[in-house]
Design an enzyme around this catalytic site. Structure first.
Site, short mmCIF file in Angstrom:
data_model
loop_
_atom_site.label_atom_id
_atom_site.label_comp_id
_atom_site.label_asym_id
_atom_site.label_seq_id
_atom_site.Cartn_x
_atom_site.Cartn_y
_atom_site.Cartn_z
N CYS A 8 0.91 -1.22 -0.07
CA CYS A 8 0.02 0.01 0.00
C CYS A 8 0.89 1.31 0.10
O CYS A 8 1.89 1.26 0.26
CB CYS A 8 -0.64 -0.04 1.43
N GLY B 176 0.89 0.38 -5.13
CA GLY B 176 -0.42 -0.37 -5.20
C GLY B 176 -1.17 -0.03 -6.56
O GLY B 176 -1.62 1.04 -6.73
N ASN C 111 -0.87 1.02 5.71
CA ASN C 111 0.18 0.43 4.95
C ASN C 111 0.82 -0.43 5.67
O ASN C 111 1.53 0.12 6.82
CB ASN C 111 1.02 1.24 4.19
N GLY C 112 0.90 -1.79 5.79
CA GLY C 112 1.54 -2.58 6.61
C GLY C 112 0.87 -4.33 6.77
O GLY C 112 0.06 -4.32 6.07
N TYR D 3 13.73 -1.56 -4.33
CA TYR D 3 12.91 -1.77 -5.19
C TYR D 3 11.61 -1.10 -5.21
O TYR D 3 11.02 -0.69 -6.02
CB TYR D 3 12.80 -3.34 -4.95
#
Lengths: 483, 483, 483, 483
Positions: free
Chosen positions: A15, A43, A118-119, A262
């Site tokens: 996310c 995302g 996010n996580g 990345y």
């Protein structure tokens, strides 16, 4: 950031989150749109925006890219306000895309709340089970709903939403970078390990914003203030920032090193360090660890390019443009039919023969996860006349699952777990192969910083979740979608 | 059933529900689709289907007509199964269409549950507040989510889902016809007053179905078994029907009389009586209550036609076809721009001059709520050369709000509340005007039956909800939509 | 007019046309939209509008219903102007829907021209071949393009567009009702036999309109002026009407009698006579030709209702409402899958048991072409408990192909060609069967009028086209569409 | 190839063409799709495919990108065949996008023909006028329709389609690369000057293909055979290639030099020379012509990157990654609202501060046409801390209109026509500015080749068209579109 994630066998970030708290009524829906557009690489499965106009929250979420989910008319329906929260999401199964789209907006005893997350919680299953035993119902399968419940329960006795969040954090385990919008406050919270990034920016017209990466700040002309510390809760209210540090400095900071390798965009700064420079450094380390006599260094577009420049600079081997990537990627049904994966790679990526023909080529990719794509790319180079192909991965070998916000949760698909180096060289059809060492990967940002390198080393900063039990009933809620 | 509800100032039914429990794995998604298609008149704002394949529930809901929300590909994604629940919905505000679409699918402690609801709780606010004070979160503004919570709470100590529903019914006040699907059971429940209809059919290939109206049974070739009694809970499991009657015969049966007058389809039988015959009888009563010397009786298509035939038969005045209704109504943006409401009526409804010119016309409409449409229709007749226009409404005067599943909750818009009969005659531009008496409206199904006639009489079978308090924060959750 | 044409085995009208010539700059795109909406029953496959703003023509055509092809944004893109031409079309093959959509807009030596055409040339193939031999290219397979060429060729030497049209009419054989828009004139032309209707209306704000049927006039508040005579050319320029009568009174007027029986809307007047009255008269004739002892007369909705009222009035047998038609027809994919045709009929049409059960029923349909639908409807009545079913068709038997604008061009599908009356009675499962006589069908509008009854009698007003030769190459141009 | 063309003030190529002639029945629609996808950079406004199955041609064209116009279902509707023609197009006005989409499919005296055209006739107006005077009608405003007519007229007396094309070429002036599909032949023709590229490939499963660029060959695994010579006609029939060279070697070869600089994809070979190498050479020439003392060389993505590498190599100044381009460009409405052009650039392009801060930067762009974008990009660099900005354009100054297939036809918008070098330096806010010399631009492919450099030099290989007369009537045919 990498295109490849759209097409090839890459890891997926879960996310990106963003939040705005303006001094005055503004077109926060558009600000959110621009920022999500900049975070799109985090995302691509769903996108959502919730706008807060004087305590009234209006939201829209759906499956799709940001510019597919929103158009001008929808943004104007969301309207103006002083605050907004936005979210882009990758989800592992297509069926749940719309159902789990965020921000999640819920009503509770003290009002309304929008959450963007996010996580990945590591105690999601335990918390969910306990909540169910107290009569809670769940509309989604996402751990964001669990977080919403935990905060709501704490809110019953807490004197403020930020106090409730602070109490809730004692119960949440794992990785979370949260942005929460209440009727009057915008609150950001980062787990005590700081697995996922989260930063603060100052808006040009007054007020503040929170975002996963600094590139979202740039997209709306905001100025970078600082990163949110691991464990920190930052509250923005009436144009002022406050901080709760009760959870700070309790754990070793453990930002995911793969954000540098990345996930993040090269133009972002994560916890104070340039992603682009980190990737160049990865290339330079590779040149030292795995030197080779060659004619040209090329990178797999887009995320291998930075490291290729670093390898070239360190080694003195000239950098060349190895491939043209078709930029009209977007939604093409080709990938879905998968009629021909071979053709799939070639349609997206075409080698430039004049760079490659008759040359000894060093090919830099950001990582090798399942190995399918790199094998096809090597074949493209061979077909284009490369004399030698030396592959270098700017990530170490992927050997262990990640429990903190990416989608690799089994060793079965990881090519480096299954084969020896010799087998890999032969399977990929390369002349040599090198992976960045775990030791060097922790030096990308300078010495002395600490990271989560669990996926490479198997050593996690905090305990991974227990193995999952099968539930009594099959409990999949899926929601089909028109696509 | 009436087209008019799409275009004019009519009341809106809240919902239609349907459920299937087959003996073997079937294409239940398609069965649901056909049945919802037949119930489309009960709600045009959203549609949804949840399919149960051996305990795994897959669902899709969205804003739109049944054939807009579903297409072949979506139905095949929903797949086959043994059970399914479907829902069509009218909602009062556009913003909440998608958010509140049903069936609602929730996970709880004992598994998963899909709910489809037609009706309106009168203690929704109280229940919601109590739940919130215990830490519950709400994703929607619909009372269906409240029902889901109440059942889930009871489920903690109940030994079965049906027991939980039975216990929950002691806490739910107001109108509800529910269909609930658990992993292994399909359950229908009707409130003790029986405000909204609900019936049982036998499927041609084995198994049973529940539906709001018998026309849904016809659409899939099912045989009508019986109506579900007020207060009854009917469980269908492994091809067998069982009944819990603990809540039956505790209150005076009070089916909404407006189901006969306007809501239901004429080809349906509601609580054992033909809707078409009830409407014809309404016309006949009108002819007795408000006779007039005239040349032709015409009805406002479609829902005034039945009563017009009854008026004609009783009075001996010939029935004529007064209007052609444009059948390509569907989604037209014209109505939305409202550039010209006058033109709006004419585009949908064109008088047949040969029926009307030089004639004394009796015009039957099913009801007169806000009076705007009927005034325009009368003008159409005058323009087409009608010598006299005598309007008869097959519903009594609307004088009171409805709290049991329709969308009139204020007296402000009810024309009959604001004007005397003389004023109405002059405002509508008619030669005479007559409303069916409340006395006769209760005889439409034969003598001895009891109804809710609250909207006409102000006498409700059970207490209406207390006046709403304004909440501390504005708590509107809205969800914008692409349309 | 009949819904049935969307679903069942009915004939299809080819087109509806409309044109506007206002005194001043107006929202002609919207006027066209309303008028096409009223003419939608004449063609559901494609729709188009061309707007003329001071000589600049802007057009949009596509496959779909009027309200699918156009929305507010498109109408405003078409913009304002003084003239407009519109068209709705039925075409026989799906592949050519978009390709052949009209109005056709072409540039030629003297400027630009938009054409809308209802009818069918009988010398289309000859004209096309001759044009091809002179080097012409064709983009479509429609005879409208042939007409455009013939007029353009004449335009080279003619002193005006209307003179060119007049000259062209010597070369065109068959049925055509044309509306042609040049930069400065709106011109309507009807073939010398007058196969298809065409009338003139006066606009409320000044100026004139042409349309296939008067219901289009009503939809925009225009006043009916008169029908265009067979062979007449009417020119509207600068708010004035002129007429060229060179081709008038050269042939026996031969309006298609099926316009009265089935094609036109009941609220239209065709060549001066009410369609609704014509259909009532057809019912009355049927009652005289095929009397029967029965309890109730019902009609197949919608187009059998008018004749059923006429039969009832003439026979004294009460009229009843036999079916409820689901009005949410629109685009449903059900018909396309054709999974179950039986179910298909039931979903659209549900019998009202209280009207039918235990009764001897007279069932009136507008026509019986292929016989499939009527057989299913009869079965519905039997299943609903009808004691006897007596079918009456308000059209005579279809025995011959039509070459003048409908889609029956072969005897193979016509049920009346293949079976005797006894066979039909047994195949359809009816107690008796009667078709209106050809003699009486010509009396529907009063005595003394002449018609084309070719499809019933095989006697055509002008020679049908010669049998088609197969061309050397397969020359199908098809154009696939997203739907 | 450049993204910039989607967003910024760049020139637009008019078209890309492709054709397939297989030995046996194949999925030619998909082959065409892949090839058009590779040629997408040559035109983003419309796309079309025509498939030939044993003489029957099925086509679909629409406005939009290749993957917007086509999906799996449409490709399967187009079906299999032995031949196909495809086209992507840029058109100057939005209104005509769908109308002028190609391939154009027309019927003529000897059958059917599909045409795809890249280029621009200079005698279009004269030919069109003459055709109109002979009674021809035009459906489009494109010169492709003129070509179709000219070939058709010749076809009347020619013994074959290729003979007709050969005769037609005597009448066509200007730039054209044509692919024409007849029922049995696939024919490619290039104008005698060879303005636009066109090449031949051999298909892996037998048969041949024609395409604008070799990258289309790569996308389907075809092998490059050779370029089609200026003036050459190549016929593919029954798996065999033949050539008509009657028009060859009559003029000086004059390929558009801008194909190398900007239009073509770097991985393509145009007339035998690598586009990527040509661009690198342009950068090297720039380093020689305009040397500067600097710290880093960066390119404007994507099309400035190749030249930046060349500049870096020649000058020894290190190459750096200057910008991150957001790759989720696609359809975003942002650019359309143009609320903020400044923000527009920043959303697409974000500078990497670590590359730029405190540095003296050489910035390479492929060309400077109107100057708006480059000024904004320079500002981005300044804001990111660049100490100096030296702009180099790998194209010479644009000073003259192009009549041969690009969209610059007036001097009014060309910044280099209006300002002196000093003014430009100050307007763009740069420290120095240099344009590649016309002399060196002709050496990009090695010495001795000839080009059209008309846009730089004002010297055209053949006469430009005469100035346009205004026509008597405004003759714009426009066709609005849903977008």
């Amino acid at each position: 950031m990498s295109d490849s994630q759209l097409i090839f066998d890459k890891l997926h970030e879960e996310c990106g989150v963003v939040g705005f708290c303006c001094e005055k009524n503004s077109d926060v829906a558009s600000l959110c749109y621009y920022a999500l557009y900049a975070l799109q690489h985090r995302g691509q499965q769903s996108a959502g925006i919730a706008v807060n106009d004087d305590g009234v929250i209006t939201a829209h979420c759906d499956a799709g890219l940001v510019n597919e989910v929103f158009d001008e008319s929808l943004l104007s329906q969301l309207g103006r306000g002083t605050m907004a929260v936005g979210h882009v999401r990758y989800s592992t199964t297509g069926h749940e895309r719309r159902l789990n789209a965020q921000p999640m907006v819920v009503n509770h005893v003290k009002g309304i709340m929008a959450l963007a997350h996010n996580g990945n919680l590591t105690n999601d299953a335990e918390l969910r089970e306990a909540l169910e035993f107290s009569g809670s119902i769940f509309h989604s399968t996402s751990d964001t709903e669990v977080i919403a419940y935990i905060i709501t329960k704490e809110r019953l006795r807490a004197s403020s939403i930020e106090e409730a969040i602070c109490c809730a954090m004692y119960k949440l385990a794992g990785a979370y970078s949260l942005i929460i919008m209440s009727p009057q406050k915008l609150i950001a919270a980062r787990d005590p390990y700081g697995f996922r990034p989260l930063c603060i920016g100052k808006l040009p017209d007054g007020g503040y914003m929170f975002a996963s990466e600094t590139c979202a700040l740039d997209s709306v002309g905001a100025t970078f203030i600082r990163d949110i510390a691991p464990g920190e809760i930052v509250i923005c209210e009436k144009g002022q920032l406050r901080s709760i540090t009760e959870h700070c400095n309790k754990c070793t900071p453990s930002i995911c090193v793969f954000e540098y390798i990345y996930f993040a965009r090269p133009d972002s700064y994560i916890d104070g360090y340039s992603v682009h420079l980190a990737r160049q450094k990865a290339g330079a380390f590779l040149a030292l660890e795995y030197p080779v006599d060659a004619d040209v260094v090329i990178g797999v577009p887009d995320s291998g390019i930075d490291a290729a420049l670093g390898y070239s600079k360190q080694s003195g081997i000239p950098y060349g443009m190895g491939f043209i990537k078709n930029k009209y990627i977007g939604r093409t049904f080709i990938e879905e039919t998968q009629a021909s994966r071979e053709r799939g790679v070639r349609i997206k990526l075409n080698p430039i023969a004049s760079t490659i023909e008759g040359k000894r080529v060093v090919l830099i990719d950001d990582s090798i996860v399942r190995g399918v794509t790199i094998a096809r790319i090597v074949k493209l180079l061979r077909d284009a006349g490369a004399k030698e192909v030396h592959v270098r991965s700017s990530a170490p070998k992927f050997l262990h699952p990640c429990y903190f916000g990416t989608d690799v949760d089994s060793k079965e698909t990881l090519i480096a777990c299954k084969y020896t180096d010799e087998e890999l060289v032969s399977m990929l059809g390369v002349d040599s192969l090198g992976f960045l060492s775990v030791e060097n990967v922790t030096k990308l940002n300078g010495e002395g910083k600490t990271y989560c390198t669990g996926c490479f080393s198997g050593i996690y900063p905090c305990p991974p979740p227990p193995p999952r039990k099968k539930s009594k009933f099959l409990q999949k809620i899926s929601q089909t979608e028109k696509e």
